[in-house]
Design a protein around this motif. Structure first.
Motif, mmCIF file in Angstrom:
data_model
loop_
_atom_site.group_PDB
_atom_site.id
_atom_site.type_symbol
_atom_site.label_atom_id
_atom_site.label_comp_id
_atom_site.label_asym_id
_atom_site.label_seq_id
_atom_site.Cartn_x
_atom_site.Cartn_y
_atom_site.Cartn_z
ATOM 1 N N LEU A 187 32.024 33.625 77.389
ATOM 2 C CA LEU A 187 32.722 34.723 76.548
ATOM 3 C C LEU A 187 33.875 35.352 77.122
ATOM 4 O O LEU A 187 34.498 35.195 78.280
ATOM 5 N N MET A 188 34.988 35.752 76.267
ATOM 6 C CA MET A 188 36.169 36.297 76.655
ATOM 7 C C MET A 188 36.452 37.573 75.923
ATOM 8 O O MET A 188 36.041 37.716 74.585
ATOM 9 N N ARG A 189 36.746 38.676 76.652
ATOM 10 C CA ARG A 189 37.037 40.096 76.049
ATOM 11 C C ARG A 189 38.281 39.833 75.099
ATOM 12 O O ARG A 189 39.371 39.429 75.687
ATOM 13 N N GLY A 190 38.461 39.994 73.950
ATOM 14 C CA GLY A 190 39.631 40.145 73.079
ATOM 15 C C GLY A 190 40.108 41.452 72.906
ATOM 16 O O GLY A 190 39.459 42.493 73.615
ATOM 17 N N GLN A 191 41.125 41.739 72.276
ATOM 18 C CA GLN A 191 41.813 43.106 71.721
ATOM 19 C C GLN A 191 40.669 43.987 71.460
ATOM 20 O O GLN A 191 40.475 45.182 72.113
ATOM 21 N N ASN A 192 39.950 43.831 70.400
ATOM 22 C CA ASN A 192 38.885 44.552 69.792
ATOM 23 C C ASN A 192 37.682 43.825 69.612
ATOM 24 O O ASN A 192 36.829 44.674 68.983
ATOM 25 N N ASP A 193 37.475 42.643 70.053
ATOM 26 C CA ASP A 193 36.270 42.084 69.795
ATOM 27 C C ASP A 193 35.960 40.996 70.966
ATOM 28 O O ASP A 193 36.786 40.777 71.703
ATOM 29 N N LEU A 194 34.807 40.431 70.775
ATOM 30 C CA LEU A 194 34.378 39.555 71.723
ATOM 31 C C LEU A 194 34.751 38.237 71.329
ATOM 32 O O LEU A 194 34.301 37.706 70.048
ATOM 33 N N ILE A 195 35.045 37.366 72.162
ATOM 34 C CA ILE A 195 35.363 35.870 71.598
ATOM 35 C C ILE A 195 34.442 34.926 72.309
ATOM 36 O O ILE A 195 34.080 34.970 73.428
ATOM 37 N N ILE A 196 33.768 34.195 71.478
ATOM 38 C CA ILE A 196 32.765 33.264 71.847
ATOM 39 C C ILE A 196 33.481 31.950 72.338
ATOM 40 O O ILE A 196 33.712 31.246 71.214
ATOM 41 N N ALA A 197 33.954 31.821 73.316
ATOM 42 C CA ALA A 197 34.598 30.482 73.943
ATOM 43 C C ALA A 197 33.626 29.201 73.683
ATOM 44 O O ALA A 197 34.382 28.293 73.203
ATOM 45 N N ASP A 198 32.688 29.292 73.757
ATOM 46 C CA ASP A 198 31.649 28.214 73.778
ATOM 47 C C ASP A 198 30.160 28.704 73.646
ATOM 48 O O ASP A 198 29.849 29.818 74.577
ATOM 49 N N GLY A 199 29.458 28.588 72.645
ATOM 50 C CA GLY A 199 27.906 28.954 72.438
ATOM 51 C C GLY A 199 27.581 29.685 71.248
ATOM 52 O O GLY A 199 26.247 30.118 71.463
ATOM 53 N N TYR A 200 28.396 29.784 70.402
ATOM 54 C CA TYR A 200 28.112 30.168 69.107
ATOM 55 C C TYR A 200 26.720 29.657 68.524
ATOM 56 O O TYR A 200 25.959 30.577 68.044
ATOM 57 N N HIS A 201 26.922 28.431 68.464
ATOM 58 C CA HIS A 201 25.453 28.039 67.787
ATOM 59 C C HIS A 201 24.163 28.412 68.766
ATOM 60 O O HIS A 201 23.077 28.692 68.091
ATOM 61 N N ARG A 202 24.364 28.338 70.180
ATOM 62 C CA ARG A 202 23.143 28.681 70.888
ATOM 63 C C ARG A 202 22.934 30.188 70.622
ATOM 64 O O ARG A 202 21.836 30.601 70.879
ATOM 65 N N LEU A 203 23.945 30.789 70.491
ATOM 66 C CA LEU A 203 23.690 32.325 70.155
ATOM 67 C C LEU A 203 22.782 32.478 69.053
ATOM 68 O O LEU A 203 21.955 33.337 69.050
#
Length: 124
Positions: free
Chosen positions: A91-107
């Motif tokens: 995960l990476m913190r974005g300006q106003n939201d969280l960016i899932i850099a890898d693992g969206y399907h696992r989430l």
């Protein structure tokens, strides 16, 4: 696997798999210049693995929950049924939201198992 037996330890690996980092970089290069994406991935490699709830990660990312019929979500659900562990989410913190850099399907898979699932992740 029964919901009563679902725990972080029997669903999730303790550390991300090595191939998750290049996948995260590929995705992040769509959002950032390549050097910035590379730096974020280097930071993710060094970051400690922390625990967050699947429902909170999904809400913070502002992404929709993928359907259980999505091929990658289904594959991850099958892995869990076969007692194979999932890799932590990057995960990476974005300006106003969280960016899932890898693992969206696992989430999404973990959310279907139980939205209160403790999910190991790396966050920068």
């Amino acid at each position: 696997m029964k919901k009563s037996t679902l725990t972080q330890d029997n669903i999730w690996m303790k550390e991300p798999e090595e191939h998750d980092f290049p996948a995260a970089q590929d995705y992040l290069e769509l959002l950032l210049v390549p050097d910035a994406a590379k730096k974020i991935v280097e930071d993710l490699k060094k970051a400690p693995t922390i625990i967050k709830k699947s429902k909170d990660i999904l809400r913070a990312s502002r992404l929709p929950l993928l359907p259980e019929t999505n091929i990658h979500v289904k594959e991850n659900l099958k892995k869990v049924q076969k007692n194979k562990k999932l890799s932590p989410i990057l995960l990476m913190r974005g300006q106003n939201d969280l960016i899932i850099a890898d693992g969206y399907h696992r989430l999404c898979c973990s959310y279907y198992l139980t939205e209160d699932m403790d999910v190991p992740c790396r966050l920068v």
